[in-house]
Design an enzyme around this catalytic site. Sequence first.
Site, PDB file in Angstrom:
ATOM      1  N   TYR A  14      42.923  31.702  40.958  1.00 32.87           N
ATOM      2  CA  TYR A  14      42.509  30.769  39.920  1.00 32.87           C
ATOM      3  C   TYR A  14      43.614  30.263  38.992  1.00 32.87           C
ATOM      4  O   TYR A  14      43.741  29.060  38.793  1.00 32.87           O
ATOM      5  CB  TYR A  14      41.395  31.405  39.079  1.00 32.87           C
ATOM      6  CG  TYR A  14      40.201  31.857  39.882  1.00 32.87           C
ATOM      7  CD1 TYR A  14      39.678  31.056  40.896  1.00 32.87           C
ATOM      8  CD2 TYR A  14      39.584  33.086  39.651  1.00 32.87           C
ATOM      9  CE1 TYR A  14      38.580  31.461  41.648  1.00 32.87           C
ATOM     10  CE2 TYR A  14      38.485  33.493  40.379  1.00 32.87           C
ATOM     11  CZ  TYR A  14      37.987  32.682  41.379  1.00 32.87           C
ATOM     12  OH  TYR A  14      36.905  33.077  42.117  1.00 32.87           O
ATOM     13  N   ASP A  80      57.042  54.268  28.846  1.00 32.23           N
ATOM     14  CA  ASP A  80      57.555  53.044  29.470  1.00 32.23           C
ATOM     15  C   ASP A  80      58.769  52.466  28.753  1.00 32.23           C
ATOM     16  O   ASP A  80      59.718  51.999  29.394  1.00 32.23           O
ATOM     17  CB  ASP A  80      56.451  51.992  29.580  1.00 32.23           C
ATOM     18  CG  ASP A  80      55.809  51.629  28.250  1.00 32.23           C
ATOM     19  OD1 ASP A  80      56.009  52.369  27.266  1.00 32.23           O
ATOM     20  OD2 ASP A  80      55.096  50.602  28.204  1.00 32.23           O
ATOM     21  N   HIS A 152      16.350  19.362  23.202  1.00 35.64           N
ATOM     22  CA  HIS A 152      15.470  20.418  23.714  1.00 35.64           C
ATOM     23  C   HIS A 152      15.336  20.312  25.243  1.00 35.64           C
ATOM     24  O   HIS A 152      14.362  20.803  25.812  1.00 35.64           O
ATOM     25  CB  HIS A 152      14.088  20.373  23.067  1.00 35.64           C
ATOM     26  CG  HIS A 152      14.128  20.309  21.576  1.00 35.64           C
ATOM     27  ND1 HIS A 152      14.183  21.436  20.785  1.00 35.64           N
ATOM     28  CD2 HIS A 152      14.151  19.242  20.723  1.00 35.64           C
ATOM     29  CE1 HIS A 152      14.218  21.080  19.516  1.00 35.64           C
ATOM     30  NE2 HIS A 152      14.220  19.751  19.451  1.00 35.64           N
ATOM     31  N   GLN A 234      52.791  50.583  12.507  1.00 37.31           N
ATOM     32  CA  GLN A 234      53.715  50.639  13.640  1.00 37.31           C
ATOM     33  C   GLN A 234      53.666  49.360  14.471  1.00 37.31           C
ATOM     34  O   GLN A 234      54.635  48.995  15.118  1.00 37.31           O
ATOM     35  CB  GLN A 234      53.381  51.846  14.517  1.00 37.31           C
ATOM     36  CG  GLN A 234      54.429  52.115  15.594  1.00 37.31           C
ATOM     37  CD  GLN A 234      54.156  53.403  16.340  1.00 37.31           C
ATOM     38  OE1 GLN A 234      53.516  53.394  17.383  1.00 37.31           O
ATOM     39  NE2 GLN A 234      54.623  54.526  15.792  1.00 37.31           N
ATOM     40  N   SER A 282      27.188  24.901  51.418  1.00 32.93           N
ATOM     41  CA  SER A 282      26.393  26.092  51.697  1.00 32.93           C
ATOM     42  C   SER A 282      26.574  26.485  53.156  1.00 32.93           C
ATOM     43  O   SER A 282      26.618  25.616  54.034  1.00 32.93           O
ATOM     44  CB  SER A 282      24.905  25.820  51.418  1.00 32.93           C
ATOM     45  OG  SER A 282      24.093  26.839  51.969  1.00 32.93           O
TER      46      SER A 282
END
Length: 475
Positions: A14, A80, A152, A234, A282
Amino acid sequence: MSHDTYDNPLISRYASREMARLWGAQKKFSTWRRLWVALAESEAELGLPITAAQIDELKAHVDDIDFDAAASYEKKLRHDVMAHVHTYGDACPGAKAIIHLGATSNFVVDNADAILLRESLELVRRRLVSVIAALADFAKQHRALPTLGFTHLQPAQPTTVGKRATLWCYDLVLDLQEIEHRLTVLKARSVKGTTGTQASFLELFEGDHAKCRELERRVAEKMGFTDSYAVTGQTYPRKVDAQVLECLGGVAASAHKATSDLRLLANRKEIEEPFEASQIGSSAMPYKRNPMRSERIGGIARFVMSLSQNGAATHATQWMERTLDDSANRRLSLPQAFLGVDAVLVIYENVARGMVVYPKVVERHLAEELPFMITENVLMEAVKAGGDRQELHELIRQHSQAAGAVVKQEGKPNDLLSRLRGDKAFAAVDLSEIADPSKLVGRSPEQVDEFLAEVVGPILGRLGGDRAEQEELRV
């Protein structure tokens, strides 16, 4: 490419390569090294015993990272940042002793993240401008095409296809304002020390507070920031992450809303997203033209929207000066929110530039409801011609009820206009003139023109030259 383990679809399917690179390991750890260079340079400029040769050695090895060595160190040290300090030190033996001097881990972690947030927000801004431009083009093209409005999700006063597109576009304009605000207020953490007190730097500069402040200013400037956060623990305030994630969630919500509308319109066969010659809708129903791009936007957008709450929860649970439960969470939430929004906007631009309108279907659907919508206009014109308002109202009510029954019970077209034409009480009324859809859309075409000139025009004039390149969809 390995097919044995999970592969994040935001990367493989994506998001753009550009956003994926921004959150990749090379970018992250090269940025850490650039921060160590900025720190060493600034400390040297303020009198600490760091040589030009040491700084040159650091600069020479900013990008050549031995990731295998770093992984080996991290397995041993379970840390790390220190793993990368040692890896950098192995590449720069002459400068090894001064790497990370006075700093805490979040000197590189948070300052690098601030840089990544800035560059990612800039990319999102470019993508937003591209989608805004595409929707503006669509709105201009269909500025005056009457279409049935909905409130609506029920038929309401007509609007135009172009006016509806300005609603989608304006949401993104508001999102753009938020993105630009976040960019404006984003700051560096710079050099704050272990709990934000700068105690280690005060020690290095032998109690010289002015040098501590100047070090902070210089490091922030070398990072491309004009300011740093006034006080921190921190970490930089995790409120910042929450605000950024909320902003990205807003972009996702706008895209979700617009493409939900488009899916409803596709159901009505009025507007469709692009559909390629060989595309399969489909596996079972060959005729299908599913709005899969709009559906994909909705799916990814919901994921991004969910991360807004994640950022707020992380901020809320940062105890005292900091706790580490933010770390693993931020490794997931920040990059994936940006990758998700990037993907949404890439697909959105593709959809916006390829939307297909079917004017005859739009016209037919409007005509089915239009007779009911003009009854008040008919009433007023008949009164002007000398009729009794109350008697005319009752006649229109009766004709409307009968026409509604024909539509609902017999499945036939709305024949209210024919009924009114056959009633001598309305003989003086020009029903064709009143039922002209272009006379019922108010100022929709003019509103489109004004919006494009007054809102979109200045944006494209200011930012249009910095649009993101249109990405080719990979699936």
